[in-house]
Design an enzyme around this catalytic site. Sequence first.
Site, mmCIF file in Angstrom:
data_model
loop_
_atom_site.group_PDB
_atom_site.id
_atom_site.type_symbol
_atom_site.label_atom_id
_atom_site.label_comp_id
_atom_site.label_asym_id
_atom_site.label_seq_id
_atom_site.Cartn_x
_atom_site.Cartn_y
_atom_site.Cartn_z
ATOM 1 N N HIS A 9 1.418 -7.346 14.003
ATOM 2 C CA HIS A 9 2.478 -6.618 13.612
ATOM 3 C C HIS A 9 2.385 -5.337 14.242
ATOM 4 O O HIS A 9 1.331 -4.709 14.691
ATOM 5 C CB HIS A 9 2.674 -6.602 12.205
ATOM 6 N N ARG A 58 6.313 -6.297 7.385
ATOM 7 C CA ARG A 58 5.632 -5.834 8.627
ATOM 8 C C ARG A 58 5.633 -6.911 9.638
ATOM 9 O O ARG A 58 5.784 -6.426 11.077
ATOM 10 C CB ARG A 58 4.647 -4.967 8.656
ATOM 11 N N GLU A 82 -2.401 -10.794 5.324
ATOM 12 C CA GLU A 82 -3.623 -10.056 5.320
ATOM 13 C C GLU A 82 -4.631 -10.384 4.439
ATOM 14 O O GLU A 82 -4.142 -10.998 3.357
ATOM 15 C CB GLU A 82 -3.346 -8.489 5.576
#
Length: 207
Positions: A9, A58, A82
Amino acid sequence: MTRLLVWRHGNTDYNAGGRVQGQTDAPLNARGRDQAAAAAALLASFHPDVLVSSDLSRAHDTASALASLTGLSITPDPRLRERHFGEWQGALLTDIESRHPTEYARWRAGNPSPGCGIESLDDLAKRVVEALQDAADLAPGGTVVVTTHGGAARQGCGALLGWPNEATRTLGSLRNCHWTELTDRSRRVGGTGWQLTAHNVGVPSQN
């Protein structure tokens, strides 16, 4: 041959401020949106067949820049999030180092389970590699773009290549809006499966 482009991102205020994001849903900042638009123009030239993204904003908003150019719909996959950073999420790295020096040193050294509620590298690799393989299976012989996060991308790609953690750690961190390219030649006669084709590819002017 299936081509898999694993795209990190764009920039966020957490990136810029030295904060740990983990699974905190930090949005792109203005720089990140500009990065996404520039990288999307380059990625569109690969004529992707499928676009899959982490469901965190994001990553999804980065993918949206490519979707708007290609007309592809975005398939969200929470497995592409993540690494979960437990107690550290949202904290400044400098504060973490002073408050949790032992765990911080373990993390920096690549310990797979450093403590403080941080997701283990093995658990991260397991969920991300499953998501990457499932994404690739959506377009056998085609080009698949997966939008994810720095740590998730590295660990997932390493697992897809069959590398141990020690080897995966040698991959440099993906810069914002850069990607890793993997190709699967297993469907060809004499193919050997997934191979690393390129790493940290992006628009040359971007950092």
